[in-house]
Each structure stands twice: as structure tokens, then as C-alpha cells.
Design an enzyme around this catalytic site. Sequence first.
Site, mmCIF file in Angstrom:
data_model
loop_
_atom_site.group_PDB
_atom_site.id
_atom_site.type_symbol
_atom_site.label_atom_id
_atom_site.label_comp_id
_atom_site.label_asym_id
_atom_site.label_seq_id
_atom_site.Cartn_x
_atom_site.Cartn_y
_atom_site.Cartn_z
ATOM 1 N N LYS A 188 0.832 -1.203 0.000
ATOM 2 C CA LYS A 188 0.000 0.000 0.000
ATOM 3 C C LYS A 188 0.873 1.261 0.000
ATOM 4 C CE LYS A 188 -3.558 -2.550 -0.276
ATOM 5 N NZ LYS A 188 -4.184 -3.353 0.749
HETATM 6 C C1 LIG Z 1 -5.201 -4.475 1.060
HETATM 7 C C2 LIG Z 1 -6.681 -4.422 1.041
HETATM 8 C C3 LIG Z 1 -7.466 -4.831 2.128
HETATM 9 C C4 LIG Z 1 -6.887 -5.546 3.312
HETATM 10 O O1 LIG Z 1 -5.909 -4.851 3.964
HETATM 11 P P1 LIG Z 1 -4.831 -5.692 4.810
HETATM 12 O O2 LIG Z 1 -4.089 -4.631 5.563
HETATM 13 O O3 LIG Z 1 -3.974 -6.430 3.848
HETATM 14 O O4 LIG Z 1 -5.594 -6.597 5.717
HETATM 15 C C5 LIG Z 1 -8.829 -4.646 2.074
HETATM 16 N N1 LIG Z 1 -9.423 -4.093 1.000
HETATM 17 C C6 LIG Z 1 -8.711 -3.706 -0.069
HETATM 18 C C7 LIG Z 1 -9.414 -3.079 -1.218
HETATM 19 C C8 LIG Z 1 -7.327 -3.875 -0.092
HETATM 20 O O5 LIG Z 1 -6.619 -3.523 -1.170
#
Ligand SMILES: *Cc1c(COP(=O)(O)O)cnc(C)c1O
Length: 389
Positions: A188
Site C-alpha cells: 500500500k
Molecule cells: C489491502 C486491502 C485490504 C486488506 O488490507 P490488509 O491490511 O492487507 O488486511 C482490504 N481491502 C482492499 C481493497 C485492499 O486492497
Amino acid sequence: MADTVEAPFLPFAKPSISQAAIDEVAECLRSGWITTGPRTKKFEGMLCDYLSAPSAQACASGTAGLLMALLSLDLEPGDEVITTAMTFVATLNTIVLAGGKPVVVDVEPGTYNIDPALVEAAITPKTRAIMPVHFAGLPVDLDKLYALAQKHNLRVIEDAAHAIGTEYKGKRIGSFGDTQVFSFHPNKNMTTGEGGCVTTQDKSMQKRINLLRFHGIDREAWNRFAKEGTPQYDITLAGYKFNMMDMQAALGLHQLPALDGFITTRTRFVERYYEKLSSWEALVLPQAPDYECRHAWHLFAPCINPEVAGMDRDQLMSALKEHGIGTGLHYQAPHLSTYYHEQWGMQPGDCPHAERISDTVLSLPLFPDMTEADQDRVITALAKVLKIG
Ligand SMILES: *Cc1c(COP(=O)(O)O)cnc(C)c1O
């Protein structure tokens, strides 16, 4: 070929971790306090400031944050939560885990974001909440969604996993609306290793998440053992173990101040992709919305036009891999997976735009530490594979 010098493999994403962040983690380890404590508290304060949010509750992951936010709605069997067909499966899974029925609606073909008109059509007397995703960091049309929510008395949990730093009509995601959940997964825009946070205007949800986040205990661990803390506690619900560690927050303390710079760099690379790729008929690039926003550019995810390209997305991905270029798949439409088909009756044809994107999309390398030379390698490899120029 033995006589060619191979350039190193270029991944599609890579976190940028500064020396200061590494030092902070080492200091945290030496300090004797590794789990939730002063660094997490400080990180939460910085998140509140950056987001102009009334609260920011750090937790173990974005998924944990989504689950806690949804659990706070006290869904009853049969209660429906409307979400998008173009998302990571965690969005749907957490609805199920919180006791709700996921209802997926299709996206707008150009932005990959949930189509507000289809949201309205999907609302039933059982609908309790809408869960949009700001795909790739492009905000959904929140004025339209919140107007619908108000009209039908629905909650809005924004899956803002891609959207830290995103702005909608001059307002930062997290500073207004109902509830937002961010992710700090390494792919992210900023990371704490694993991690996430919830922002909400709803004071009772804040309280609930405090309990859900740590066993149902109404105090932070560090307070319990600090000089002024007392060891006694009460349990008011069966909670989870979803707290963020100081070791994770140590990274966040240095990632958050760097975030705006990361987004600027990402935006510059994306502008270059548009410059170089816009005229290629073999690729269909994402489109801008018709409202003012700041796109956080978590992903640059064009679609292949298989008829023009003479190959499909999977073939393009493996050909690029042979050229040392990594790509990502965001996302295989979750409603087509075995579980959502067998347990919830979802099927091909439910969401045609999302299904087409699911079949043709690929995320090209985009991260702050890549160079223009790296990006040129991507474009050269693409041109070669797609036989352009
Ligand atoms: C990455 C992601 C998640 C989950 O986040 P994590 O921190 O990996 O648990 C949920 N929704 C979307 C759209 C994502 O890209």
C-alpha cells in the site's frame, strides 16, 4: 542466454523504508516495549492530524479494521451490505464474518469504482450499510453515496485500503463522512509491515473498536502496566487480538511524514505512463472522474484489449515476467470465486464490467523508489511484447 547481462527483476510494488525508520524499529526493540505502547499512541495522533479525523485507531491489518467496523454495526442474520465487485476479497469476507450478507454491484468501466446508480437499485429493506472501495486511490463519488445513505438510513464503511492521502473535492478521506478503514500492508502507499487503522465520526463505534481490538478489555496494555495504571480490568465482550505493535508503529512514524512525497512521485510516474501509453490501442487506460479529487495512485492498472493485442492478460503477464518485469492482478472479481458462488449464489454475468476488468487488468510497476530507467524498461518490454512501434 548466457551472454546477456540480465537486469534485476523489477517488482510491481516495493515499500520505501528509510534509514530513520529502520533505526526507530531498532530503538523500539532495545527499549523493552515492543507491543502496543507509546509509539502506537504517537502514530495514532499523527494519523488524526494528517487525516483531520476525530480519531484514528491503529490495528493489526486493514482486514481487522474492516471486521471491527462491521461488527460494530450489530448486523442481524439476513442484513445486507452493498459493496463493489472490483475489490480484494477481504472486503466481502469481512461482511460475511461480521454476520452480514454481501451484495455486490458492478463498477463504472472507466474508473473501476462502484456505480452509485447500481447501489441505489440494490437497496432493499434488509440493506444496512454501503461499503465502497476507493479503487487504486481514486475516491468514489461520495456526495452521491452519502446522499443515498442518508435517504435510506444506511451506514457507510469506506474501504479506504488504497486511499490514505486521497482527497475528494478538497477534503481528505478520513476527515468527513461515516467510517473509513485504511491498510498499511507493504504494497500500500505507506506501510507498517502489516497494519491498518479505522477512522470514524461515530463515538460509540470508537468505543466498540477499543474493546474488539484487545480482548474486550477496556484499556490499553501499556496503561495496565504503566506506573499510573492499575492491573484490574473487566471484560464487556469477547474481543479479538487486533492491536498494532509499537514495532509496527515505529515504521509508521516515518512512513506517514513521507506519504505526500510518495504520492507526488507516484503521480509523476503515472503521468509518464499516460504520456507513453495513451495512444496504444492494445491497452485501455483508467479514466479520471468528472469531479475534483486527489488520486493517491496506489496502483496503475490498465486493461489489455485482447482483440487488438492478439493475446490475453495472462499471456501478457508471463511475457513481461520473461523480460524481468513484475505485474500485479488487482483484482480477480471475488464474486466469481468458489466460495461466493457456492455459498452466496453469485455468478458470472452478475457484474459484467467488473468481470471484464477481472479478465483483462494488470498492475504495472509503480513505487516511489523506482527510477525513470526502470519505467522505461517496463515501456520497452510492453512495446516489444505487444509489437508496438
Ligand atoms: C489491502 C486491502 C485490504 C486488506 O488490507 P490488509 O491490511 O492487507 O488486511 C482490504 N481491502 C482492499 C481493497 C485492499 O486492497
